[in-house]
Design a protein around this motif. Structure first.
Motif, PDB file in Angstrom:
ATOM      1  N   GLU A 459     -28.952 -33.620 -54.856  1.00  0.00           N
ATOM      2  CA  GLU A 459     -30.045 -34.617 -54.856  1.00  0.00           C
ATOM      3  C   GLU A 459     -31.357 -33.991 -54.399  1.00  0.00           C
ATOM      4  O   GLU A 459     -32.253 -34.709 -53.934  1.00  0.00           O
ATOM      5  CB  GLU A 459     -29.696 -35.781 -53.923  1.00  0.00           C
ATOM      6  CG  GLU A 459     -28.355 -36.445 -54.155  1.00  0.00           C
ATOM      7  CD  GLU A 459     -28.406 -37.474 -55.251  1.00  0.00           C
ATOM      8  OE1 GLU A 459     -29.457 -38.120 -55.388  1.00  0.00           O
ATOM      9  OE2 GLU A 459     -27.420 -37.566 -55.992  1.00  0.00           O
ATOM     10  N   LYS A 460     -31.396 -32.700 -54.389  1.00  0.00           N
ATOM     11  CA  LYS A 460     -32.572 -31.951 -53.918  1.00  0.00           C
ATOM     12  C   LYS A 460     -33.021 -32.436 -52.528  1.00  0.00           C
ATOM     13  O   LYS A 460     -32.229 -32.419 -51.604  1.00  0.00           O
ATOM     14  CB  LYS A 460     -33.699 -32.039 -54.938  1.00  0.00           C
ATOM     15  CG  LYS A 460     -33.339 -31.406 -56.273  1.00  0.00           C
ATOM     16  CD  LYS A 460     -34.550 -31.197 -57.107  1.00  0.00           C
ATOM     17  CE  LYS A 460     -34.367 -30.392 -58.334  1.00  0.00           C
ATOM     18  NZ  LYS A 460     -33.177 -30.273 -59.051  1.00  0.00           N
ATOM     19  N   TRP A 461     -34.291 -32.877 -52.404  1.00  0.00           N
ATOM     20  CA  TRP A 461     -34.823 -33.234 -51.078  1.00  0.00           C
ATOM     21  C   TRP A 461     -34.181 -34.495 -50.511  1.00  0.00           C
ATOM     22  O   TRP A 461     -34.276 -34.756 -49.316  1.00  0.00           O
ATOM     23  CB  TRP A 461     -36.348 -33.409 -51.161  1.00  0.00           C
ATOM     24  CG  TRP A 461     -36.998 -32.118 -51.534  1.00  0.00           C
ATOM     25  CD1 TRP A 461     -37.182 -31.641 -52.806  1.00  0.00           C
ATOM     26  CD2 TRP A 461     -37.459 -31.109 -50.655  1.00  0.00           C
ATOM     27  NE1 TRP A 461     -37.746 -30.399 -52.762  1.00  0.00           N
ATOM     28  CE2 TRP A 461     -37.942 -30.043 -51.445  1.00  0.00           C
ATOM     29  CE3 TRP A 461     -37.538 -30.994 -49.273  1.00  0.00           C
ATOM     30  CZ2 TRP A 461     -38.470 -28.896 -50.903  1.00  0.00           C
ATOM     31  CZ3 TRP A 461     -38.083 -29.848 -48.730  1.00  0.00           C
ATOM     32  CH2 TRP A 461     -38.531 -28.818 -49.540  1.00  0.00           C
ATOM     33  N   ASP A 462     -33.559 -35.293 -51.374  1.00  0.00           N
ATOM     34  CA  ASP A 462     -32.937 -36.532 -50.893  1.00  0.00           C
ATOM     35  C   ASP A 462     -31.451 -36.345 -50.623  1.00  0.00           C
ATOM     36  O   ASP A 462     -30.721 -37.320 -50.403  1.00  0.00           O
ATOM     37  CB  ASP A 462     -33.134 -37.663 -51.916  1.00  0.00           C
ATOM     38  CG  ASP A 462     -34.589 -38.054 -52.010  1.00  0.00           C
ATOM     39  OD1 ASP A 462     -35.270 -37.999 -50.962  1.00  0.00           O
ATOM     40  OD2 ASP A 462     -35.055 -38.372 -53.126  1.00  0.00           O
ATOM     41  N   SER A 463     -30.980 -35.102 -50.634  1.00  0.00           N
ATOM     42  CA  SER A 463     -29.543 -34.875 -50.393  1.00  0.00           C
ATOM     43  C   SER A 463     -29.213 -35.155 -48.933  1.00  0.00           C
ATOM     44  O   SER A 463     -29.943 -34.736 -48.030  1.00  0.00           O
ATOM     45  CB  SER A 463     -29.168 -33.418 -50.677  1.00  0.00           C
ATOM     46  OG  SER A 463     -29.566 -33.088 -51.965  1.00  0.00           O
ATOM     47  N   MET A 464     -28.096 -35.870 -48.738  1.00  0.00           N
ATOM     48  CA  MET A 464     -27.626 -36.106 -47.364  1.00  0.00           C
ATOM     49  C   MET A 464     -26.931 -34.818 -46.930  1.00  0.00           C
ATOM     50  O   MET A 464     -26.195 -34.215 -47.711  1.00  0.00           O
ATOM     51  CB  MET A 464     -26.616 -37.260 -47.330  1.00  0.00           C
ATOM     52  CG  MET A 464     -27.177 -38.587 -47.796  1.00  0.00           C
ATOM     53  SD  MET A 464     -28.440 -39.240 -46.681  1.00  0.00           S
ATOM     54  CE  MET A 464     -27.409 -39.752 -45.312  1.00  0.00           C
ATOM     55  N   ILE A 465     -27.153 -34.427 -45.648  1.00  0.00           N
ATOM     56  CA  ILE A 465     -26.578 -33.123 -45.290  1.00  0.00           C
ATOM     57  C   ILE A 465     -25.398 -33.213 -44.317  1.00  0.00           C
ATOM     58  O   ILE A 465     -25.029 -32.227 -43.696  1.00  0.00           O
ATOM     59  CB  ILE A 465     -27.651 -32.138 -44.770  1.00  0.00           C
ATOM     60  CG1 ILE A 465     -28.470 -32.805 -43.674  1.00  0.00           C
ATOM     61  CG2 ILE A 465     -28.523 -31.650 -45.889  1.00  0.00           C
ATOM     62  CD1 ILE A 465     -29.497 -31.868 -43.079  1.00  0.00           C
ATOM     63  N   GLY A 466     -24.801 -34.419 -44.231  1.00  0.00           N
ATOM     64  CA  GLY A 466     -23.576 -34.550 -43.431  1.00  0.00           C
ATOM     65  C   GLY A 466     -23.869 -34.507 -41.946  1.00  0.00           C
ATOM     66  O   GLY A 466     -24.943 -34.086 -41.527  1.00  0.00           O
ATOM     67  N   GLU A 467     -22.861 -34.985 -41.164  1.00  0.00           N
ATOM     68  CA  GLU A 467     -23.068 -35.036 -39.718  1.00  0.00           C
ATOM     69  C   GLU A 467     -23.339 -33.637 -39.165  1.00  0.00           C
ATOM     70  O   GLU A 467     -22.609 -32.705 -39.438  1.00  0.00           O
ATOM     71  CB  GLU A 467     -21.843 -35.638 -39.024  1.00  0.00           C
ATOM     72  CG  GLU A 467     -22.181 -36.009 -37.627  1.00  0.00           C
ATOM     73  CD  GLU A 467     -21.383 -37.224 -37.154  1.00  0.00           C
ATOM     74  OE1 GLU A 467     -21.127 -37.283 -35.966  1.00  0.00           O
ATOM     75  OE2 GLU A 467     -21.009 -38.063 -37.987  1.00  0.00           O
TER      76      GLU A 467
END
Ligand SMILES: Nc1ncnc2c1ncn2[C@@H]1O[C@H](COP(=O)(O)OP(=O)(O)OP(=O)(O)O)[C@@H](O)[C@H]1O
Length: 578
Positions: A459-467
């Motif tokens: 999702e590029k800049w909107d990617s969630m990066i996990g806990e």
């Protein structure tokens, strides 16, 4: 202290919460008294039957009285429900927010004494317990005591002997539960301690699962965890058991009251000293009067148990916050340590006498053997802890007099272990400056060479990066942390060997970006690799809590000291092969 203030302090409530609790107590009291109305109607009916005055003309009185009593019961129950339940949930939210807000303002030294499980349990578990206490236990207990006192006082107007026969059980039952207070409190404290220990064990296991698995240590860990779970089980059971013994004994004493009233009434009636109506009324009253009190006894033991939770909360709420002024007049941004001494909670002297200046526009590197106090110095500079002795100034202002948040606004900090949040990459970088525009975030990310890997994310800049950024590599995490520092663009930069997790390609790119970032700033670097400090303006060597050497790299290389020794050691280790 006013009653409201006392309630507020005792049960960790807000002003509104304390007012709502008083309302709830009034509601329960009225509700309990209204429950006696049917007894009054029955008394009137019995009186009319015995006197033979019952007739059609009295019917409206009975029916009207019954309907009025019913309406009053419904209304007071509704009022009680509103005053207790609804306001309680609002208050719980307020209480949790107050705790979280307070934690935010506490010095890090406080967190050294408390582990995460303990604090989470206070914010979630203790608050939930107080939620039930303020919606049920406390109002019902106080309400029952007030309403019973009112009923008892009115009974004294009828017959002293019968009243004494009915009420003697109340203080006795109350005292039985109250006398058990030290035992139940101790058991409850123990049960809470074991519960936190167990939560801590579970949390530790989840956090260290990777290491446990890699060393085949999961079974050993489970044995330890089982022991902790068993300890919670047995302590909770014994705490409940002891509690039940005292509460049940007290409730049995209450039941004795009905027997004593029947016996006394029987004797007095047979002697003709009381009327059948009075005897009947006392039997009716005692059958109702003990009900709220019976519940109150259970509540009393629960309220006693609440003390443990309140104490734990009060420990947080009454802990001294770090305070300071917000309007400071800085003369530049030099950081100056002057004869600073410091020890952590365990009392061991970490810094004994540290004096040095990190000048604005210069890079100062802190080096020295492991455990020498480098990280501690950087923590004190940012006022994460307060020094025990000496002074630390920033731009001529003593940091101990600066509001911690104001002081931190002067710092961009790049830690060795980067904390990331379960949010988008964009928002994780924006933590550096919350009002930054998307363009500014993008520019900072570019400077830290984050854009290449972010563009490859789904999702590029909107990617969630996990806990805690679990979906990113160590190098990527660190680049995000550096991007935050670029975005914040504060006058002072604290770095803990920021490039430690970067590969060779990235490292040179980042180093070039860092050179741009640090221009005309005060830079304090905790360095572990000697080759990175070759070009710094000043080296401060910390060993055994003192500044063992300081000066420019060339000078120190000439001298036969710790720095030169560390450089030689590192050169040798760089030649090491697998
Ligand atoms: N939060 C803490 N509570 C108690 N003791 C601590 C704490 N943090 C560090 N220490 C102790 O203080 C001493 C100095 O630690 P510090 O991390 O400042 O050293 P360092 O020079 O940065 O070490 P390293 O190079 O290994 O990171 C060590 O003995 C360490 O065990």
């Amino acid at each position: 202290m006013s009653l409201l203030e006392k309630i507020k302090h005792k049960y960790a409530l807000s002003d509104q919460g304390a007012r709502d609790m008083v309302k709830a107590i009034v509601a329960v009291t009225i509700s309990d008294i209204v429950l006696m109305f049917p007894v009054g109607i029955l008394y009137l009916l019995a009186s009319d039957i015995l006197k033979g005055t019952i007739g059609r003309d009295r019917m409206p009185l009975y029916i009207g009285g019954t309907v009025a009593a019913l309406l009053l019961i419904i209304m007071t129950s509704y009022f009680q429900y509103n005053a207790t339940f609804l306001s309680t949930y609002i208050e719980s939210g307020v209480r949790r927010r107050t705790l979280a807000e307070k934690l935010r303002k506490l010095p890090l030294s406080f967190f050294g004494k408390k582990d995460l499980a303990d604090l989470t349990n206070t914010i979630m578990g203790d608050c939930a317990w107080l939620e039930t206490a303020s919606s049920h236990f406390i109002p019902e207990l106080i309400g029952a005591m007030i309403s019973t006192t009112i009923v008892v006082i009115s009974l004294f107007f009828f017959d002293l002997r019968m009243t004494l026969a009915a009420v003697w059980v109340l203080p006795v039952a109350f005292l039985v539960v109250f006398a058990a207070r030290p035992i139940t409190m101790r058991l409850n404290e123990k049960a809470t301690k074991y519960k936190i220990n167990c939560m801590d064990g579970i949390q530790e296991g989840l956090e260290t699962l990777r290491d446990l698995k890699s060393y085949n240590a999961t079974e050993t860990y489970m044995v330890g965890l089982n022991r902790k779970i068993k300890a919670v089980e047995s302590h909770s059971v014994s705490s409940e058991f002891v509690n039940a013994v005292f509460v049940c004994s007290a409730q049995m004493i209450l039941k004795l009251g009905i027997g004593v009233v029947a016996l006394t009434g029987g004797i007095l009636f047979s002697r003709g000293e009381i009327s059948a109506l009075t005897f009947f009324m006392y039997l009716l009253v005692v059958s109702r009067m003990y009900d709220p009190f019976q519940v109150a006894l259970q509540n009393l033991s629960a309220v006693i148990a609440t003390d443990t939770q309140c104490k734990r909360m009060d420990e947080i709420l009454s802990h001294k916050e770090q305070e300071g002024r917000q309007d400071m007049d800085y003369q530049g941004y030099d950081i100056c340590f002057d004869h600073v001494g410091f020890s952590y909670e365990d009392g061991e002297q970490v810094l004994r006498d540290v004096s040095f200046t990190a000048k604005q526009g210069e890079v100062t590197a802190l080096i020295g053997p492991s455990g020498g106090g480098k990280t501690t110095v950087s923590r004190l500079a940012a006022r994460f802890w307060d020094a025990d002795r000496g002074t630390i100034t920033v731009g001529g202002m003593n940091v101990s007099g600066i509001d911690p948040e104001t002081l931190l606004s002067l710092y961009s900090i790049v830690f060795q272990d980067v904390t990331l949040f379960n949010n988008t990459v964009m928002e994780n970088i924006r933590i550096g400056r919350k009002d930054a525009t998307d363009e500014e975030v993008l520019a900072a990310a570019k400077l830290a060479h984050c854009d290449e890997f972010i563009e490859k994310l789904p999702e590029k800049w909107d990617s969630m990066i996990g806990e805690n950024g679990s979906e990113l590599s160590g190098g990527e995490r660190q680049r995000i942390s550096i991007a935050r520092a670029f975005l914040k663009d504060a006058p002072i930069i604290l770095m803990d060997e920021a490039t430690a997790s970067l590969d060779v390609d990235n490292e040179s790119l980042i180093q070039e970006a860092i050179s741009r970032l640090i221009q005309n700033k005060t830079v304090l670097i905790i360095a572990h690799r000697m080759r990175t400090v070759d070009g710094v303006d000043k080296i401060v060597v910390l060993k055994d809590g003192i500044v063992a050497e300081s000066g420019i790299p060339e000078e120190l290389k000439e001298a036969d000291g710790i720095y030169r020794h560390m450089v030689e050691l590192q050169l040798r280790s760089e030649q090491w092969k697998y």
